[in-house]
Scaffold this motif. Structure first.
Motif, mmCIF file in Angstrom:
data_model
loop_
_atom_site.group_PDB
_atom_site.id
_atom_site.type_symbol
_atom_site.label_atom_id
_atom_site.label_comp_id
_atom_site.label_asym_id
_atom_site.label_seq_id
_atom_site.Cartn_x
_atom_site.Cartn_y
_atom_site.Cartn_z
ATOM 1 N N VAL A 178 2.916 -32.827 -29.741
ATOM 2 C CA VAL A 178 1.823 -32.459 -28.831
ATOM 3 C C VAL A 178 1.037 -33.682 -28.361
ATOM 4 O O VAL A 178 0.585 -33.742 -27.217
ATOM 5 N N GLY A 179 0.883 -34.651 -29.258
ATOM 6 C CA GLY A 179 0.074 -35.821 -28.935
ATOM 7 C C GLY A 179 -1.252 -35.826 -29.661
ATOM 8 O O GLY A 179 -2.017 -36.788 -29.572
ATOM 9 N N CYS A 180 -1.555 -34.754 -30.383
ATOM 10 C CA CYS A 180 -2.766 -34.647 -31.195
ATOM 11 C C CYS A 180 -2.506 -33.577 -32.244
ATOM 12 O O CYS A 180 -1.532 -32.827 -32.146
ATOM 13 N N HIS A 181 -3.386 -33.498 -33.252
ATOM 14 C CA HIS A 181 -3.180 -32.480 -34.285
ATOM 15 C C HIS A 181 -4.379 -31.532 -34.363
ATOM 16 O O HIS A 181 -5.410 -31.752 -33.730
ATOM 17 N N TYR A 182 -4.196 -30.489 -35.164
ATOM 18 C CA TYR A 182 -5.158 -29.386 -35.190
ATOM 19 C C TYR A 182 -6.569 -29.819 -35.571
ATOM 20 O O TYR A 182 -7.550 -29.263 -35.078
ATOM 21 N N ALA A 183 -6.700 -30.803 -36.465
ATOM 22 C CA ALA A 183 -8.041 -31.240 -36.866
ATOM 23 C C ALA A 183 -8.766 -31.902 -35.698
ATOM 24 O O ALA A 183 -9.969 -31.690 -35.495
ATOM 25 N N GLU A 184 -8.041 -32.696 -34.913
ATOM 26 C CA GLU A 184 -8.636 -33.327 -33.735
ATOM 27 C C GLU A 184 -9.049 -32.284 -32.702
ATOM 28 O O GLU A 184 -10.097 -32.402 -32.057
ATOM 29 N N VAL A 185 -8.223 -31.257 -32.547
ATOM 30 C CA VAL A 185 -8.538 -30.195 -31.584
ATOM 31 C C VAL A 185 -9.760 -29.407 -32.051
ATOM 32 O O VAL A 185 -10.648 -29.074 -31.266
ATOM 33 N N GLY A 186 -9.830 -29.110 -33.350
ATOM 34 C CA GLY A 186 -10.998 -28.413 -33.887
ATOM 35 C C GLY A 186 -12.270 -29.221 -33.700
ATOM 36 O O GLY A 186 -13.331 -28.676 -33.361
ATOM 37 N N ALA A 187 -12.182 -30.530 -33.887
ATOM 38 C CA ALA A 187 -13.342 -31.401 -33.683
ATOM 39 C C ALA A 187 -13.765 -31.409 -32.220
ATOM 40 O O ALA A 187 -14.962 -31.394 -31.905
ATOM 41 N N ALA A 188 -12.780 -31.416 -31.327
ATOM 42 C CA ALA A 188 -13.083 -31.402 -29.891
ATOM 43 C C ALA A 188 -13.774 -30.100 -29.496
ATOM 44 O O ALA A 188 -14.690 -30.101 -28.662
ATOM 45 N N LEU A 189 -13.351 -28.982 -30.089
ATOM 46 C CA LEU A 189 -14.003 -27.705 -29.792
ATOM 47 C C LEU A 189 -15.441 -27.707 -30.297
ATOM 48 O O LEU A 189 -16.358 -27.250 -29.592
ATOM 49 N N ALA A 190 -15.657 -28.206 -31.506
ATOM 50 C CA ALA A 190 -17.022 -28.275 -32.050
ATOM 51 C C ALA A 190 -17.924 -29.124 -31.153
ATOM 52 O O ALA A 190 -19.091 -28.786 -30.926
ATOM 53 N N SER A 191 -17.382 -30.210 -30.618
ATOM 54 C CA SER A 191 -18.157 -31.060 -29.711
ATOM 55 C C SER A 191 -18.425 -30.352 -28.391
ATOM 56 O O SER A 191 -19.537 -30.393 -27.867
ATOM 57 N N ALA A 192 -17.405 -29.691 -27.849
ATOM 58 C CA ALA A 192 -17.557 -29.004 -26.558
ATOM 59 C C ALA A 192 -18.573 -27.876 -26.649
ATOM 60 O O ALA A 192 -19.296 -27.612 -25.681
ATOM 61 N N TRP A 193 -18.647 -27.221 -27.802
ATOM 62 C CA TRP A 193 -19.595 -26.137 -27.994
ATOM 63 C C TRP A 193 -20.960 -26.642 -28.462
ATOM 64 O O TRP A 193 -21.850 -25.845 -28.743
ATOM 65 N N HIS A 194 -21.111 -27.946 -28.588
ATOM 66 C CA HIS A 194 -22.391 -28.556 -28.990
ATOM 67 C C HIS A 194 -22.883 -27.994 -30.323
ATOM 68 O O HIS A 194 -24.071 -27.682 -30.485
ATOM 69 N N LEU A 195 -21.961 -27.877 -31.278
ATOM 70 C CA LEU A 195 -22.351 -27.404 -32.601
ATOM 71 C C LEU A 195 -23.148 -28.486 -33.310
ATOM 72 O O LEU A 195 -23.145 -29.642 -32.909
ATOM 73 N N PRO A 196 -23.868 -28.126 -34.381
ATOM 74 C CA PRO A 196 -24.727 -29.105 -35.061
ATOM 75 C C PRO A 196 -23.971 -30.356 -35.496
ATOM 76 O O PRO A 196 -22.765 -30.323 -35.744
ATOM 77 N N ALA A 197 -24.721 -31.452 -35.605
ATOM 78 C CA ALA A 197 -24.142 -32.723 -36.024
ATOM 79 C C ALA A 197 -23.420 -32.540 -37.357
ATOM 80 O O ALA A 197 -23.900 -31.888 -38.264
ATOM 81 N N GLY A 198 -22.275 -33.098 -37.477
ATOM 82 C CA GLY A 198 -21.505 -33.011 -38.716
ATOM 83 C C GLY A 198 -20.306 -32.110 -38.610
ATOM 84 O O GLY A 198 -19.283 -32.359 -39.254
ATOM 85 N N PHE A 199 -20.382 -31.044 -37.817
ATOM 86 C CA PHE A 199 -19.252 -30.135 -37.686
ATOM 87 C C PHE A 199 -18.024 -30.876 -37.160
ATOM 88 O O PHE A 199 -16.945 -30.812 -37.744
ATOM 89 N N SER A 200 -18.193 -31.558 -36.041
ATOM 90 C CA SER A 200 -17.069 -32.253 -35.438
ATOM 91 C C SER A 200 -16.530 -33.342 -36.363
ATOM 92 O O SER A 200 -15.311 -33.477 -36.537
ATOM 93 N N ALA A 201 -17.431 -34.093 -36.990
ATOM 94 C CA ALA A 201 -17.005 -35.190 -37.872
ATOM 95 C C ALA A 201 -16.235 -34.665 -39.079
ATOM 96 O O ALA A 201 -15.164 -35.188 -39.416
#
Length: 283
Positions: A178-201
């Motif tokens: 794919v070019g990326c893995h599920y953890a990176e995609v989950g982090a991108a979703l957390a960032s796109a949804w503007h979830l609290p600091a720490g979720f994406s990391a």
């Protein structure tokens, strides 16, 4: 090859968090807001109100007596925990209509609840972080797979097949196909949804927690939750789990077989009730 952001963009066209969550998040960030303001915001959405009261009165909290109002729930739990509770229920609601043809959704959500409970129990046991926040992070830890199978099903399926054929970790196969893995995609979703600091990391670094910086402990707990889920599926005991864990994870969490056994036992005690709580149609 596809980037995590491109995959998430496909999902964002289909689903989003409800407006009430964003109001609650704004109140939490406002130093002048009150418990009353938060209770009013939650109560403005009958579906969210019902979910919150159902969870507060469940085995997850075990309060004596029944809690009838959101105001009492906020007073008992605090604004941060109610925010996390609303977020958890909102995430489940947001993805309720997304059912990728190649995913076993009942199993996906059961495993997600397991991770959430394992993360929560580990945080309780270790006295690290906020257990309710860890439950939501655990619930979200594998959400990248749901995004991938919805947005790029052929590539996600090919990565899964490659992992099985070559006996390699799924994230390595996904990176190759794919070019990326599920953890990176989950982090991108957390960032796109503007979830609290720490979720994406934490979600993004769950495979390599030392990369999470100040959120290393959270990422390590997610890593542990994944290990416990896999070991339960393989019927492996706690000593065997400990033997296969990364030394850095063991050190960060000061993990031992007794701690793993206690976390696993608590998850097994709570799992069925919490699945019924969040997914009554699947219980």
């Amino acid at each position: 090859m596809i980037t995590p952001q491109e995959l998430v963009a496909c999902i964002e066209k289909l689903t989003s968090l409800p407006a009430v969550y964003h109001r609650i998040r704004a109140l939490l960030d406002d130093p002048d807001s009150s418990v009353h303001d938060l209770a009013e915001a939650v109560s403005s959405d009958p579906a969210i109100t019902a979910r919150v009261l159902r969870v507060v009165n469940s085995v997850l909290f075990g309060f004596p007596g029944r809690i009838e109002t959101v105001g009492r729930a906020v007073n008992l739990l605090g604004m941060q925990q109610v925010h996390d509770l609303v977020l958890g229920t909102a995430i489940v609601g947001a993805f309720n209509g997304i059912r990728p043809a190649r995913m076993h959704m009942s199993r996906f959500w059961k495993d997600s609840v397991y991770r959430g409970l394992a993360a929560r129990a580990a945080a309780h046991r270790l006295g690290l972080g906020d257990p309710e926040r860890m439950f939501v992070e655990g619930l979200l830890a594998d959400i990248g797979h749901l995004v991938m199978f919805q947005a790029a099903p052929d590539m996600a399926d090919a990565a899964l097949e490659r992992a099985h054929r070559h006996h390699i970790p799924i994230h390595e196969a996904e990176q190759s196909v794919v070019g990326c893995h599920y953890a990176e995609v989950g982090a991108a979703l957390a960032s796109a949804w503007h979830l609290p600091a720490g979720f994406s990391a934490a979600i993004g670094a769950q495979l390599m927690p030392l990369l999470a910086g100040p959120h290393t402990q959270e990422a390590a707990i997610l890593h542990l939750a994944n290990d416990l889920l896999a070991s339960d599926a393989d019927e492996v005991d706690e000593d065997a789990v400990l033997a296969t864990m990364s030394p850095s994870i063991v050190t960060i969490l000061q993990a031992d077989a007794s701690m793993l056994g206690a976390v696993r036992a608590r998850v097994r005690d709570e799992l069925s009730a919490v699945i019924a709580l969040f997914f009554p149609d699947q219980s």
